[in-house]
Design a protein around this motif. Sequence first.
Motif, short mmCIF file in Angstrom:
data_model
loop_
_atom_site.label_atom_id
_atom_site.label_comp_id
_atom_site.label_asym_id
_atom_site.label_seq_id
_atom_site.Cartn_x
_atom_site.Cartn_y
_atom_site.Cartn_z
N LEU A 78 130.94 -2.74 45.01
CA LEU A 78 131.96 -1.75 44.69
C LEU A 78 133.09 -1.84 45.71
O LEU A 78 132.85 -2.14 46.88
CB LEU A 78 131.36 -0.35 44.68
CG LEU A 78 130.33 -0.06 43.59
CD1 LEU A 78 129.77 1.33 43.75
CD2 LEU A 78 130.95 -0.22 42.21
N SER A 79 134.32 -1.56 45.26
CA SER A 79 135.46 -1.71 46.15
C SER A 79 136.49 -0.62 45.89
O SER A 79 136.63 -0.14 44.75
CB SER A 79 136.11 -3.09 45.95
OG SER A 79 137.30 -3.21 46.70
N MET A 80 137.19 -0.25 46.94
CA MET A 80 138.32 0.68 46.82
C MET A 80 139.61 -0.12 46.71
O MET A 80 140.65 0.28 47.23
CB MET A 80 138.36 1.60 48.03
CG MET A 80 137.20 2.57 48.13
SD MET A 80 137.28 3.60 49.62
CE MET A 80 138.80 4.55 49.30
N ASN A 81 139.55 -1.26 46.01
CA ASN A 81 140.69 -2.14 45.79
C ASN A 81 141.25 -2.68 47.11
O ASN A 81 142.46 -2.85 47.27
CB ASN A 81 141.80 -1.41 45.03
CG ASN A 81 141.31 -0.74 43.77
OD1 ASN A 81 140.53 -1.32 43.03
ND2 ASN A 81 141.74 0.49 43.53
N ALA A 82 140.36 -2.95 48.06
CA ALA A 82 140.82 -3.33 49.40
C ALA A 82 140.33 -4.70 49.85
O ALA A 82 140.82 -5.20 50.87
CB ALA A 82 140.37 -2.28 50.41
N THR A 83 139.41 -5.32 49.13
CA THR A 83 138.79 -6.56 49.61
C THR A 83 139.83 -7.65 49.88
O THR A 83 139.78 -8.35 50.90
CB THR A 83 137.76 -7.08 48.61
OG1 THR A 83 136.92 -6.01 48.19
CG2 THR A 83 136.90 -8.17 49.24
N GLY A 84 140.78 -7.80 48.98
CA GLY A 84 141.79 -8.84 49.14
C GLY A 84 142.77 -8.60 50.27
O GLY A 84 143.49 -9.52 50.68
N GLN A 85 142.79 -7.36 50.80
CA GLN A 85 143.72 -7.02 51.88
C GLN A 85 143.20 -7.40 53.26
O GLN A 85 143.96 -7.39 54.23
CB GLN A 85 144.02 -5.51 51.85
CG GLN A 85 144.64 -5.01 50.56
CD GLN A 85 145.98 -5.65 50.27
OE1 GLN A 85 146.76 -5.93 51.19
NE2 GLN A 85 146.25 -5.90 49.00
N PHE A 86 141.92 -7.74 53.36
CA PHE A 86 141.34 -8.08 54.66
C PHE A 86 141.92 -9.40 55.17
O PHE A 86 142.25 -10.30 54.38
CB PHE A 86 139.82 -8.20 54.55
CG PHE A 86 139.10 -6.88 54.57
CD1 PHE A 86 138.40 -6.48 55.70
CD2 PHE A 86 139.10 -6.05 53.47
CE1 PHE A 86 137.74 -5.26 55.73
CE2 PHE A 86 138.44 -4.84 53.48
CZ PHE A 86 137.76 -4.43 54.63
N SER A 87 142.01 -9.51 56.49
CA SER A 87 142.45 -10.76 57.11
C SER A 87 141.37 -11.82 56.91
O SER A 87 140.25 -11.52 56.49
CB SER A 87 142.69 -10.54 58.60
OG SER A 87 141.48 -10.19 59.25
N ASP A 88 141.70 -13.07 57.23
CA ASP A 88 140.71 -14.14 57.10
C ASP A 88 139.49 -13.87 57.98
O ASP A 88 138.35 -14.10 57.55
CB ASP A 88 141.34 -15.49 57.50
CG ASP A 88 142.33 -15.98 56.46
OD1 ASP A 88 142.39 -15.39 55.36
OD2 ASP A 88 143.06 -16.96 56.74
N ALA A 89 139.71 -13.37 59.18
CA ALA A 89 138.59 -13.04 60.07
C ALA A 89 137.75 -11.92 59.47
O ALA A 89 136.52 -11.94 59.55
CB ALA A 89 139.11 -12.64 61.45
N GLY A 90 138.42 -10.93 58.87
CA GLY A 90 137.70 -9.83 58.23
C GLY A 90 136.87 -10.31 57.05
O GLY A 90 135.74 -9.84 56.84
#
Length: 454
Positions: free
Chosen positions: A399-411
């Motif tokens: 499940l996601s709050m529409n945020a997965t793609g916003q993480f940095s590469d390290a994240g």
Amino acid sequence: MVKFSRSLNPFQMIALTFLIGLVVGTVLLSLPFSAAPDKEVGVLHALFTATSALCITGLNVLDTASTFSVWGELVIMVLIQMGGLGILTFGTAFAVFAGRRIGVQERLTLATQLGGVNSGEVKQILLQIFRFVVVIELAGTLLLYLHFLPIEGPLRGLYFAAFHAVSAFNNAGFSLYPDSLMRFAGDAYLNLVVSVLVILGSMGFLVMASWLLHLQKPRQHRLDLNAWISLWTPAFLLLLGFVTITALEWNNPGTLGKLPWTDRLVAGFFHSVSPRSVGFNTVDYGLMHHGTLLITIMLMFVGGNPGSTGGGIKTTTFFVLITSMWSMLRGRGEMVAFKRRIEMDTVMRAGVVAVMSLSIIVFALFLLTLTEQQNLASGKLSLLQIIFETFSAFCTVGLSMNATGQFSDAGKIILIVLMYIGRIGPLTFAIALSTRSVKGALVHYPADRNIQIG
């Protein structure tokens, strides 16, 4: 290869096979034939997708349908199936059907992966599991085909039905629609079929087999404590999630509030099932109230039953911890449930799993606050989004709050590690990293009962 496998303990073999699976999946998804026309996946995103599929999580940094070709989607589906069954279980089942013998070391490793069953019963149980999976997924495909046929057409509808049936039963949460299943929020038929597939997958193969035998021969096959716990704990959590999530979101115009009251009940039920480990959503988690998100995080942390396609610390761990707390508050010397006594070793193991899981999550959160400082400062990510995605990754929910793609590469790399550890289990991961195996203490020290707790 045989000598190498014999030098590893079962926990190390489980960890290693999943690691090899991630490498193979990443390579396949990185190849040009896996990408849609005019699309490029990239190694990091291929690794993230492969990990999410093999660890049956469902977190996405790329839209599956528009980014991957049909071949890429089939690779994802195979990874989901292998991850749901367990790579060793999947591979050995085919070996058994091919007539190959299973060695002692393989039996021990499979017994560990299946939940500590008797190694002598592995072959029989393995065949039962494989038949059970095939029957359920075929039935799910047929039921979903009746839904997708008028929407997608005959061949495409069958493909969509098979993909979503495999994804739902294995609690993966991958969808061929860019909005997951949000366009079907009021579709009671689809919601019910997907929910049943998710529940069956999160129940656990051995628990389902035990209950089926009990229903057929109640006198000859009595249920053990694990079977009772694995039935009533998920039922309680399902009811708790349905009541709280539906009540909290009833008038929220961004989620349930915009739906007719019957559709609100359907969506509320679906979102009490989804946190068990599947990752499908029919409403936007980014618009949910904070109280609902907190309840969802707690449900994600508990997860499914042992030996299932569900993640989390497992329902039995949760039950043992709650029972031990209740027994201690009542001043009882031993823990009893369903007229059975729970051993202290079981309580200690449950405590270790829970503490290790929380420790890993907290450490990952600390690292993510460092890697995502710029995103936090700019407002691209909030601390609540990071917490939610971290629990979702470790508990292999998706499940996601529409945020997965916003993480940095390290994240994203941290989330990949969390999905891997969450799938094989924190205890398995710790034992796999251990270079020593202590079978028993040679020296017993005197006990000290003067330690003050609380």
